[in-house]
Design an enzyme around this catalytic site. Sequence first.
Site, PDB file in Angstrom:
ATOM      1  N   GLY A 195     -27.596  29.389  51.410  1.00 45.31           N
ATOM      2  CA  GLY A 195     -28.389  30.564  51.073  1.00 45.31           C
ATOM      3  C   GLY A 195     -28.256  31.031  49.636  1.00 45.31           C
ATOM      4  O   GLY A 195     -28.703  32.117  49.286  1.00 45.31           O
TER       5      GLY A 195
ATOM      6  N   HIS B 242     -20.982  27.117  62.930  1.00 43.96           N
ATOM      7  CA  HIS B 242     -21.622  27.463  61.655  1.00 43.96           C
ATOM      8  C   HIS B 242     -20.707  28.418  60.884  1.00 43.96           C
ATOM      9  O   HIS B 242     -20.074  29.296  61.462  1.00 43.96           O
ATOM     10  CB  HIS B 242     -22.979  28.108  61.905  1.00 43.96           C
ATOM     11  CG  HIS B 242     -23.787  28.241  60.656  1.00 43.96           C
ATOM     12  ND1 HIS B 242     -23.535  29.212  59.717  1.00 43.96           N
ATOM     13  CD2 HIS B 242     -24.809  27.499  60.163  1.00 43.96           C
ATOM     14  CE1 HIS B 242     -24.377  29.058  58.705  1.00 43.96           C
ATOM     15  NE2 HIS B 242     -25.159  28.021  58.948  1.00 43.96           N
TER      16      HIS B 242
ATOM     17  N   GLU C 293     -21.248  30.950  59.146  1.00 37.61           N
ATOM     18  CA  GLU C 293     -21.516  32.380  59.320  1.00 37.61           C
ATOM     19  C   GLU C 293     -20.859  32.889  60.601  1.00 37.61           C
ATOM     20  O   GLU C 293     -20.356  34.010  60.648  1.00 37.61           O
ATOM     21  CB  GLU C 293     -23.038  32.625  59.315  1.00 37.61           C
ATOM     22  CG  GLU C 293     -23.602  32.490  57.914  1.00 37.61           C
ATOM     23  CD  GLU C 293     -25.069  32.103  57.858  1.00 37.61           C
ATOM     24  OE1 GLU C 293     -25.771  32.159  58.876  1.00 37.61           O
ATOM     25  OE2 GLU C 293     -25.506  31.723  56.746  1.00 37.61           O
TER      26      GLU C 293
ATOM     27  N   LYS D 265     -31.504  31.249  61.988  1.00 36.35           N
ATOM     28  CA  LYS D 265     -30.557  32.374  61.922  1.00 36.35           C
ATOM     29  C   LYS D 265     -31.169  33.591  62.625  1.00 36.35           C
ATOM     30  O   LYS D 265     -31.862  33.429  63.626  1.00 36.35           O
ATOM     31  CB  LYS D 265     -30.177  32.647  60.468  1.00 36.35           C
ATOM     32  CG  LYS D 265     -29.740  31.365  59.767  1.00 36.35           C
ATOM     33  CD  LYS D 265     -29.108  31.567  58.433  1.00 36.35           C
ATOM     34  CE  LYS D 265     -28.740  30.207  57.864  1.00 36.35           C
ATOM     35  NZ  LYS D 265     -27.934  30.309  56.657  1.00 36.35           N
TER      36      LYS D 265
ATOM     37  N   SER E  98     -28.876  25.121  50.923  1.00 35.42           N
ATOM     38  CA  SER E  98     -29.945  25.189  49.922  1.00 35.42           C
ATOM     39  C   SER E  98     -30.726  23.877  49.821  1.00 35.42           C
ATOM     40  O   SER E  98     -31.181  23.501  48.731  1.00 35.42           O
ATOM     41  CB  SER E  98     -29.392  25.623  48.558  1.00 35.42           C
ATOM     42  OG  SER E  98     -28.799  26.908  48.664  1.00 35.42           O
TER      43      SER E  98
ATOM     44  N   GLU F 210     -21.728  21.497  55.567  1.00 30.93           N
ATOM     45  CA  GLU F 210     -22.354  22.639  54.909  1.00 30.93           C
ATOM     46  C   GLU F 210     -21.321  23.349  54.032  1.00 30.93           C
ATOM     47  O   GLU F 210     -20.559  24.198  54.525  1.00 30.93           O
ATOM     48  CB  GLU F 210     -22.884  23.624  55.951  1.00 30.93           C
ATOM     49  CG  GLU F 210     -23.964  23.053  56.836  1.00 30.93           C
ATOM     50  CD  GLU F 210     -24.894  24.157  57.335  1.00 30.93           C
ATOM     51  OE1 GLU F 210     -26.099  24.043  57.098  1.00 30.93           O
ATOM     52  OE2 GLU F 210     -24.405  25.136  57.914  1.00 30.93           O
TER      53      GLU F 210
ATOM     54  N   ASN G  21     -32.635  25.920  60.962  1.00 32.51           N
ATOM     55  CA  ASN G  21     -31.749  26.956  61.514  1.00 32.51           C
ATOM     56  C   ASN G  21     -32.323  28.301  61.086  1.00 32.51           C
ATOM     57  O   ASN G  21     -32.174  28.703  59.946  1.00 32.51           O
ATOM     58  CB  ASN G  21     -30.328  26.746  60.966  1.00 32.51           C
ATOM     59  CG  ASN G  21     -29.402  27.890  61.342  1.00 32.51           C
ATOM     60  OD1 ASN G  21     -29.697  28.675  62.235  1.00 32.51           O
ATOM     61  ND2 ASN G  21     -28.267  27.967  60.651  1.00 32.51           N
TER      62      ASN G  21
END
Length: 246
Positions: free
Chosen positions: A173, A95, A97, A10, A207, A167, A8
């Site tokens: 991250g 996701h 985010e 991003k 991660s 996730e 991914n």
Amino acid sequence: MKSLLVGNWKMHETAAQALAFLDDFLPRIERIDSEVEIAIAPPFTALAAAGARLRGTRVALGAQTMHWALSGAFTGEIAAPMLLEHGVRYVILGHSERRACCGETDRTVNLKVKTALQTGLTPIVAVGETLDERERGLTDDVVITQTRAAFDGVDRAALSQLVIAYEPVWAIGTGKNCEPSEADRVMGTIRNCVAGLDTTPILYGGSMKASNVATYVERPNVNGGLIGGASLDPGGFASLIANAAL
Ligand code: PGA
């Protein structure tokens, strides 16, 4: 079940950078002798270039989101047929985010899952708890609620055709990956909260890197990974794929 590893990207990589990445990455993974399935989800603007370069390779193309309508007055949005035109196979939906920053909700994820399935895209539905939710003991409630909402009204037969990504938001991250045993436990909870997910691939994301991927994919409920930061370096991502195959 074969492992599936999805990069991914991003909001990283222009079309030119995506092509430079693939020129480096593709020869490396051709040398990896394994059945691991691989996909890369670049930004929309790199889909055409990446899609053309990936045709005929072992790497599938993914997108990072889409709208649920097939066309319409939705300024700035992208519809499923636009993705299919470029050879996109997977689309990441929900996701964290996008849930946190871009107004994605359980309801819009559900609408998008249905559109993806109708149009022949494979949704990768992301679910996961925040740090605050984990600390308050709400992890299982959150992932169950998100999973049930995402698949509300979806045919049971279609559930084996899609992919789920667990996730934990606090692991994305941050370098603080969720312990593989705990990830496996939560992923078992996800698998069991809706009838029909027995053979649905469930990926871990947060991660994941070359040095820890093997500790995840050996777990019974972990069928691969959704990889952000560690998918941006061609050598590093190829090493991660090689380590998942061991
Ligand atoms: P990360 O991101 O691997 O950089 O933690 C994963 C994701 O957001 O899908």
